[in-house]
Design a protein around this motif. Structure first.
Motif, short mmCIF file in Angstrom:
data_model
loop_
_atom_site.label_atom_id
_atom_site.label_comp_id
_atom_site.label_asym_id
_atom_site.label_seq_id
_atom_site.Cartn_x
_atom_site.Cartn_y
_atom_site.Cartn_z
N ASN A 57 0.55 -1.39 -0.19
CA ASN A 57 0.19 0.52 0.34
C ASN A 57 0.96 1.37 -0.09
O ASN A 57 0.61 2.23 -0.73
CB ASN A 57 -1.02 0.39 0.98
N VAL A 58 2.25 1.08 1.00
CA VAL A 58 2.49 2.15 0.57
C VAL A 58 3.42 2.26 -0.77
O VAL A 58 3.47 3.55 -1.78
CB VAL A 58 3.57 2.44 1.51
N VAL A 59 4.01 1.45 -1.77
CA VAL A 59 4.74 1.39 -2.59
C VAL A 59 3.07 1.83 -3.38
O VAL A 59 3.66 2.77 -4.73
CB VAL A 59 4.72 0.32 -3.26
N LEU A 60 1.90 1.68 -3.88
CA LEU A 60 0.98 1.65 -4.64
C LEU A 60 0.57 3.12 -4.27
O LEU A 60 0.58 4.29 -5.46
CB LEU A 60 -0.26 1.37 -4.47
N ALA A 61 0.69 3.87 -3.70
CA ALA A 61 0.40 4.87 -3.05
C ALA A 61 1.31 6.05 -3.01
O ALA A 61 1.08 7.59 -3.95
CB ALA A 61 0.50 5.89 -1.59
N ASN A 62 2.56 5.98 -3.42
CA ASN A 62 3.89 6.53 -3.72
C ASN A 62 3.55 6.56 -5.30
O ASN A 62 3.90 7.39 -5.99
CB ASN A 62 5.26 5.98 -3.56
N LEU A 107 2.75 3.92 6.88
CA LEU A 107 3.80 4.14 8.09
C LEU A 107 3.54 2.88 9.21
O LEU A 107 4.45 2.77 9.60
CB LEU A 107 4.77 4.70 7.47
N CYS A 108 2.91 4.37 9.75
CA CYS A 108 2.23 2.90 11.00
C CYS A 108 2.05 1.76 11.01
O CYS A 108 2.09 1.52 12.23
CB CYS A 108 1.37 4.92 11.88
N LEU A 109 1.40 1.23 10.05
CA LEU A 109 1.11 0.18 10.30
C LEU A 109 1.81 -0.93 10.54
O LEU A 109 2.18 -1.41 10.93
CB LEU A 109 -0.39 -0.13 9.44
N ILE A 110 3.14 -0.30 9.51
CA ILE A 110 3.99 -1.97 9.01
C ILE A 110 4.87 -1.32 10.86
O ILE A 110 5.04 -2.80 11.03
CB ILE A 110 4.75 -0.45 8.14
N ALA A 111 4.98 -0.07 11.13
CA ALA A 111 5.65 0.22 12.97
C ALA A 111 4.97 -1.07 13.83
O ALA A 111 5.42 -1.62 14.46
CB ALA A 111 5.85 0.78 13.49
N ILE A 276 8.26 15.46 0.08
CA ILE A 276 7.14 15.13 -0.95
C ILE A 276 8.57 14.14 -2.08
O ILE A 276 8.23 13.00 -2.69
CB ILE A 276 7.55 16.06 -2.78
N LEU A 277 9.95 14.42 -0.77
CA LEU A 277 11.48 13.34 -1.57
C LEU A 277 10.79 12.03 -1.27
O LEU A 277 11.81 11.34 -1.12
CB LEU A 277 12.08 13.83 -0.59
N THR A 278 10.02 11.78 0.37
CA THR A 278 9.61 10.39 0.36
C THR A 278 9.37 9.52 -0.26
O THR A 278 9.46 8.38 0.05
CB THR A 278 8.47 10.22 2.28
N THR A 279 8.84 9.97 -1.73
CA THR A 279 8.27 9.07 -2.55
C THR A 279 9.94 8.08 -2.69
O THR A 279 9.67 7.78 -3.29
CB THR A 279 7.70 9.36 -3.24
N ILE A 280 11.21 8.59 -2.73
CA ILE A 280 12.14 8.48 -3.54
C ILE A 280 12.48 7.30 -1.36
O ILE A 280 13.06 5.73 -1.56
CB ILE A 280 13.64 9.00 -3.33
N LEU A 281 12.68 8.37 -0.76
CA LEU A 281 13.60 7.18 0.65
C LEU A 281 12.81 6.05 0.61
O LEU A 281 13.23 5.62 1.46
CB LEU A 281 13.17 8.19 0.93
N ASP A 282 10.91 6.39 0.72
CA ASP A 282 9.93 4.84 1.07
C ASP A 282 10.81 2.82 0.67
O ASP A 282 10.79 2.74 1.64
CB ASP A 282 8.49 5.33 1.13
N PRO A 283 10.85 3.30 -0.67
CA PRO A 283 11.16 2.35 -1.11
C PRO A 283 12.71 1.75 -1.25
O PRO A 283 12.79 0.70 -0.53
CB PRO A 283 11.21 2.60 -3.10
N LEU A 284 13.42 2.53 -0.52
CA LEU A 284 14.89 2.31 -0.51
C LEU A 284 15.07 1.68 1.35
O LEU A 284 15.71 0.55 1.55
CB LEU A 284 15.45 3.74 0.11
N LEU A 285 13.94 2.73 2.18
CA LEU A 285 14.21 2.48 3.76
C LEU A 285 13.88 1.21 3.58
O LEU A 285 14.07 0.04 4.29
CB LEU A 285 13.67 3.52 4.66
N TYR A 286 11.84 0.34 3.00
CA TYR A 286 11.12 -0.61 3.46
C TYR A 286 10.70 -1.40 2.74
O TYR A 286 10.32 -2.53 3.28
CB TYR A 286 9.98 0.33 3.34
#
Length: 330
Positions: A57-62, A107-111, A276-286
């Motif tokens: 879901n995080v990836v689809l949202a990004n 991201l909260c649900l992942i945690a 907006i830069l979280t669209t780059i970091l999210d796939p890298l971190l998660y």
């Protein structure tokens, strides 16, 4: 309605010099990274891995958020004048902001999933199923979508006439300020607090686990610290400045509205670019740091290089790493 029919003279032509490069970077780097992550996650879904539901879901949202960026690039290029019509502004605005705030919830649900899986693996077992995770995900999407539709409608009707400004806050009025102040805790601050709580509880539980190697503990501590720091540093500034702006809008008189807008205008857009830069970091971190997903990506991209042992030391969200091997009790 508490509308504010004031045209505030602001330097709309200044934001393009940093928003367009930042949006372009997020689009050029974030979209391919998230598409690769989506490709690798397909096999996780097929294996009925619960965590992959939230990550997917995080990836689809990004991806959906990235696909909206060309329209905001065009908006910035034309000095905050939306030339696609009022209806398109509402539709694209709802899509963009729904994905932005839904991502925070996932991201909260992942945690939460890591916290429950480590500390309460039996007590909340129903949430640890694909069916349970799917229902929670659908509920999260619906809640955020309803709030975003209501917010966009209120903001678009904050002025009696369409003036070509698309959801930049300059014509939102006090009704939208009331709405944002009422819902900001649910849309950001509560997920932010819960995310920090879940991860710090995981760190505290791991600290008491004496059988875990110190080297692996340091890796896990560093990885969680990186996740928390990136989220707070990139996402929190925009929310804090927005909260301050809407608070001032409610407290001050209408004739002081333009002063609020001018004082917060640049800060709002700079911090928005950071978010907006979280669209780059999210796939890298998660995604891309996960051992299993790295293996899947190598298979999809036809890399035959031997997998190194180093990736086995970073399996915080891996379903086959230390999580299954090192159960944590209260």
């Amino acid at each position: 309605m508490n509308t504010i029919n004031i045209t505030c003279p602001m330097a709309f032509n200044t934001t393009k010099y940093f928003t367009i490069p930042m949006y372009s970077l997020a689009l050029a780097a974030g979209l391919p990274l998230n598409c690769l992550a989506l490709l690798a996650l397909v096999s996780h879904i097929q294996k009925s891995i619960v965590l992959s539901v939230y990550v997917l879901n995080v990836v689809l949202a990004n991806i959906l958020q990235s696909l909206m960026l060309p329209f905001w690039i065009n908006y910035s290029y034309h000095n905050h004048h939306w030339n696609l019509g009022e209806g398109a502004c509402m539709v694209f605005g709802v899509i963009f902001f729904t994905n932005f705030y839904a991502k925070n919830n996932f991201l909260c649900l992942i945690a939460m999933e890591r916290y429950i899986g480590l500390i309460y693996p039996l007590k909340f077992y129903r949430l640890q199923t694909m069916h349970g995770a799917t229902k929670v995900s659908i509920g999260a999407w619906l809640l955020v979508a309803i709030l975003c539709v209501a917010g966009v409608w209120i903001q678009m009707h904050g002025s009696e006439t369409w003036q070509g400004r698309c959801l930049d806050g300059s014509q939102s009025g006090k009704d939208y300020a009331y709405f944002k102040m009422a819902t900001m805790s649910f849309s950001f601050f509560m997920p932010c607090f819960l995310m920090g709580f879940f991860y710090f509880r995981v760190l505290f539980a791991l600290r008491k686990k004496t059988s875990l190697q110190q080297r692996l503990k340091r890796k896990i501590y560093g990885f969680i610290s990186l996740i928390i720091a990136s989220f707070f540093l990139l996402c929190t500034p925009y929310q804090v400045i927005s909260c301050y702006k809407y608070y001032c809008t409610l407290m001050l008189e209408n004739n002081e509205f333009c002063d609020i807008e001018r004082n917060s205008f640049i800060y709002i857009h700079v911090t928005w670019c950071l978010a907006i830069l979280t669209t780059i970091l999210d796939p890298l971190l998660y995604i891309l740091l996960l051992k299993d997903v790295q293996a899947n990506l190598k298979d999809h991209l036809s890399f035959r290089a031997r997998r190194t042992q180093i990736t086995q030391d970073l399996p915080l969200h891996s379903t086959t790493g230390w999580i299954q091997k090192v159960p944590v009790s209260q």
